[in-house]
Design a protein around this motif. Structure first.
Motif, PDB file in Angstrom:
ATOM      1  N   HIS A 281      16.738  64.682  41.124  1.00 43.57           N
ATOM      2  CA  HIS A 281      17.682  64.648  42.244  1.00 43.57           C
ATOM      3  C   HIS A 281      17.162  65.453  43.437  1.00 43.57           C
ATOM      4  CE1 HIS A 281      20.848  62.497  40.245  1.00 43.57           C
ATOM      5  NE2 HIS A 281      20.970  63.382  39.282  1.00 43.57           N
ATOM      6  N   GLN A 282      16.385  66.497  43.163  1.00 44.99           N
ATOM      7  CA  GLN A 282      15.796  67.316  44.230  1.00 44.99           C
ATOM      8  C   GLN A 282      14.314  67.501  43.948  1.00 44.99           C
ATOM      9  OE1 GLN A 282      17.613  71.173  45.070  1.00 44.99           O
ATOM     10  NE2 GLN A 282      15.644  71.977  45.765  1.00 44.99           N
ATOM     11  N   PHE A 283      13.491  67.271  44.967  1.00 48.04           N
ATOM     12  CA  PHE A 283      12.047  67.457  44.802  1.00 48.04           C
ATOM     13  C   PHE A 283      11.431  67.762  46.165  1.00 48.04           C
ATOM     14  CE2 PHE A 283      12.926  63.015  45.576  1.00 48.04           C
ATOM     15  CZ  PHE A 283      11.962  62.606  46.484  1.00 48.04           C
ATOM     16  N   ASP A 284      10.211  68.279  46.132  1.00 47.73           N
ATOM     17  CA  ASP A 284       9.494  68.643  47.360  1.00 47.73           C
ATOM     18  C   ASP A 284       8.490  67.559  47.718  1.00 47.73           C
ATOM     19  OD1 ASP A 284      10.738  71.148  47.741  1.00 47.73           O
ATOM     20  OD2 ASP A 284       9.457  72.043  46.221  1.00 47.73           O
ATOM     21  N   LYS A 285       8.285  67.396  49.029  1.00 47.68           N
ATOM     22  CA  LYS A 285       7.374  66.346  49.480  1.00 47.68           C
ATOM     23  C   LYS A 285       6.826  66.696  50.858  1.00 47.68           C
ATOM     24  CE  LYS A 285       9.121  62.110  49.920  1.00 47.68           C
ATOM     25  NZ  LYS A 285       8.959  61.272  51.126  1.00 47.68           N
ATOM     26  N   VAL A 286       5.583  66.363  51.075  1.00 48.52           N
ATOM     27  CA  VAL A 286       4.997  66.388  52.421  1.00 48.52           C
ATOM     28  C   VAL A 286       4.931  64.945  52.896  1.00 48.52           C
ATOM     29  CG1 VAL A 286       2.939  66.865  53.794  1.00 48.52           C
ATOM     30  CG2 VAL A 286       3.700  68.516  52.064  1.00 48.52           C
ATOM     31  N   GLU A 287       5.510  64.711  54.061  1.00 50.22           N
ATOM     32  CA  GLU A 287       5.650  63.348  54.600  1.00 50.22           C
ATOM     33  C   GLU A 287       4.812  63.182  55.863  1.00 50.22           C
ATOM     34  OE1 GLU A 287       7.818  59.539  54.277  1.00 50.22           O
ATOM     35  OE2 GLU A 287       7.294  61.190  52.945  1.00 50.22           O
ATOM     36  N   LEU A 288       4.269  61.989  56.021  1.00 56.92           N
ATOM     37  CA  LEU A 288       3.555  61.608  57.241  1.00 56.92           C
ATOM     38  C   LEU A 288       4.372  60.574  57.995  1.00 56.92           C
ATOM     39  CD1 LEU A 288      -0.026  61.018  55.772  1.00 56.92           C
ATOM     40  CD2 LEU A 288       0.934  63.173  56.608  1.00 56.92           C
ATOM     41  N   VAL A 289       4.441  60.716  59.309  1.00 58.69           N
ATOM     42  CA  VAL A 289       5.116  59.736  60.172  1.00 58.69           C
ATOM     43  C   VAL A 289       4.193  59.428  61.343  1.00 58.69           C
ATOM     44  CG1 VAL A 289       7.035  59.352  61.777  1.00 58.69           C
ATOM     45  CG2 VAL A 289       7.470  60.429  59.562  1.00 58.69           C
ATOM     46  N   GLN A 290       4.045  58.150  61.644  1.00 55.42           N
ATOM     47  CA  GLN A 290       3.297  57.759  62.844  1.00 55.42           C
ATOM     48  C   GLN A 290       4.115  56.775  63.668  1.00 55.42           C
ATOM     49  OE1 GLN A 290      -0.800  57.237  63.331  1.00 55.42           O
ATOM     50  NE2 GLN A 290      -1.374  57.868  61.252  1.00 55.42           N
ATOM     51  N   ILE A 291       4.025  56.924  64.971  1.00 49.70           N
ATOM     52  CA  ILE A 291       4.590  55.969  65.934  1.00 49.70           C
ATOM     53  C   ILE A 291       3.426  55.485  66.765  1.00 49.70           C
ATOM     54  CG2 ILE A 291       6.211  55.649  67.837  1.00 49.70           C
ATOM     55  CD1 ILE A 291       7.884  57.918  66.625  1.00 49.70           C
ATOM     56  N   VAL A 292       3.201  54.174  66.763  1.00 54.15           N
ATOM     57  CA  VAL A 292       1.955  53.638  67.298  1.00 54.15           C
ATOM     58  C   VAL A 292       2.198  52.387  68.139  1.00 54.15           C
ATOM     59  CG1 VAL A 292       0.691  54.524  65.283  1.00 54.15           C
ATOM     60  CG2 VAL A 292       1.486  52.154  65.289  1.00 54.15           C
ATOM     61  N   HIS A 293       1.148  51.991  68.846  1.00 57.09           N
ATOM     62  CA  HIS A 293       1.162  50.720  69.575  1.00 57.09           C
ATOM     63  C   HIS A 293       1.191  49.572  68.568  1.00 57.09           C
ATOM     64  CE1 HIS A 293      -0.079  47.411  72.173  1.00 57.09           C
ATOM     65  NE2 HIS A 293       0.133  48.209  73.221  1.00 57.09           N
ATOM     66  N   PRO A 294       1.991  48.535  68.820  1.00 54.37           N
ATOM     67  CA  PRO A 294       2.077  47.415  67.866  1.00 54.37           C
ATOM     68  C   PRO A 294       0.734  46.798  67.496  1.00 54.37           C
ATOM     69  CG  PRO A 294       3.812  47.242  69.507  1.00 54.37           C
ATOM     70  CD  PRO A 294       2.927  48.373  69.949  1.00 54.37           C
ATOM     71  N   ALA A 295      -0.207  46.785  68.425  1.00 54.74           N
ATOM     72  CA  ALA A 295      -1.506  46.167  68.156  1.00 54.74           C
ATOM     73  C   ALA A 295      -2.327  46.953  67.137  1.00 54.74           C
ATOM     74  CB  ALA A 295      -2.296  46.035  69.459  1.00 54.74           C
TER      75      ALA A 295
END
Length: 423
Positions: A281-295
């Motif tokens: 129910h609870q855990f630790d995580k390192v997350e990556l997020v990218q916002i990029v050009h559609p191409a």
């Protein structure tokens, strides 16, 4: 969410793509198109009426300036109902828009052409496999027994404090957690990701923006008094940084990483597949997020997949990469790769990361836009990936590196743990 212009112009293609997902409510597509036609027709009538009202107002003003009060009064009487009619149109349009949006958000993202058809995990495609089988003793133990043997994870006390699915890490178990978090964050920094420490509660707008609401409200912990939710992943608060934002095209790619605890209500049923650290129910995580050009988004997806694989290689874990089939993908994803590590004592694969391209599905909800060619406003593409989720990584390390001396710590983690064995 999908764009109605695309649905309207590509109806058959949309239905074909949703079939690949096993989506059963295809009649909703015709309903959406019909609602959209009603909206556009009513909006046209409303605009015409507003134009007539404006023309009448100008005519009345001109007649009054000319001293033609009687003629102005005639025009005024003929247009007396315009205001009420315009108000009625607005009310009808608001209701249509509400019905339209309520329906639109129930349609999942369209899978990319490369997504295999299928409904269950058995239909996922194995893209590659890396690493060798650990050479363990015949009496090798699963991680939940190793955790008790070495006193590093206390499942019973965690249950006493909170409930099942909330383990208590102790001593070298806690230090291993901290070592993994710092290792993953340092590696992300080297790869050009900008670190964020976001809130771990979100409001409804944030949950809607990345697609957790209304699809997954039953899987999230809800704080009723404040109308807030505990985050299921750092993807949600980090991506919402850019909600209702026009970003500069030259700022692409926007790359963020974040460590957070994550909370999921659906920890599963009984059995070895959910035992110990396999599902929490609870855990630790390192997350990556990218916002990029559609191409660039699909090149970015491959880069993110490769990056997550380098982490698994540095940890010395056997792993495989799956391309998820249409029916096994998340609601918002256009294409997802899952990374699974081999659990030597359990003799099974454990998912430790999902890397997904959402194309414009999230950015359309979030209104994350940029000015493209000729100054035309476009929606950005969003992506995210786990790098990495800790519980099953810890499980794999405990099981795959167990020796008669104890559990050996992977070389890359020893500068962080400052010990070589859990014993």
């Amino acid at each position: 969410m999908l764009q109605i212009s695309y649905i309207r112009e590509n109806k058959e293609k949309v239905i074909e793509a949703l079939n690949k997902r096993g989506f059963k409510e295809l009649g909703k597509i015709d309903e959406l198109i019909a609602l959209d036609e009603q909206k556009r027709s009513l909006q046209s009538e409303s605009d015409n009426l507003a134009a007539q009202a404006n023309a009448a107002a100008r005519e009345i003003g001109e007649l009054m300036r000319q001293g033609k009060r009687d003629e102005a009064e005639v025009v005024k009487q003929s247009s007396v109902n315009f205001k009420e009619q315009i108000k009625s149109f607005a009310e009808q349009l608001n209701k249509l828009e509400e019905d339209f949006q309520d329906l639109l958000v129930t349609i999942p993202n369209l899978p990319h052409d490369s997504v295999p058809a299928g409904l269950t995990a058995e239909d996922n495609e194995v893209v590659l496999q890396y690493g060798d089988e650990p050479d363990l003793q015949q009496e090798a133990l699963p991680h939940w027994e190793l955790a008790v043997k070495y006193g590093i994870i206390d499942f019973e006390t965690g249950t006493k404090i909170s409930g099942a699915g909330f383990p208590l890490y102790k001593g070298k178990g806690a230090k291993l957690q901290r070592a993994l978090i710092n290792f993953f964050l340092d590696e992300a920094d080297k790869a050009g990701y900008y670190e964020i420490q976001p809130p771990i509660v979100i409001n409804e707008a944030s949950g809607f923006g990345t697609g957790q609401l209304p699809d997954k409200e039953g899987q999230m912990y809800y704080i009723g008094e404040d109308n807030l939710y505990l985050i299921p992943t750092a993807e949600v608060p980090v991506t919402n940084i850019y909600r209702d934002t026009i970003v500069q095209e030259e700022s692409f790619p926007i790359k963020h990483c974040a460590y957070t605890p994550c909370f999921r209500r659906e920890a599963g049923s009984y059995g070895a597949h959910v035992r110990g650290l396999n599902r929490l129910h609870q855990f630790d995580k390192v997350e990556l997020v990218q916002i990029v050009h559609p191409a660039r988004s699909y090149d970015t997806l491959e880069e993110m997949s490769s990056y997550v694989q380098t982490l698994l290689q540095k940890l010395g874990l056997k792993y495989r990469v799956l391309r998820l089939c249409g029916g096994d993908m998340g609601f918002t994803s256009a294409l997802t790769y899952d990374m699974e590590v081999w659990s030597a004592a359990q003799k099974r694969w454990l998912e430790v990361s999902s890397v997904s391209n959402f194309e414009t599905y999230q950015s359309n909800r979030l209104k994350v836009r940029f000015k493209g060619e000729n100054g035309k406003m476009q929606l950005a593409h969003t992506l995210n990936g786990s790098a990495l989720a800790l519980p099953r990584i810890v499980a794999a390390i405990l099981e795959n590196f167990q020796t008669d001396k104890g559990v050996a710590i992977p070389d890359v983690l020893r500068p962080y743990t400052r010990f070589d064995f859990i014993d």
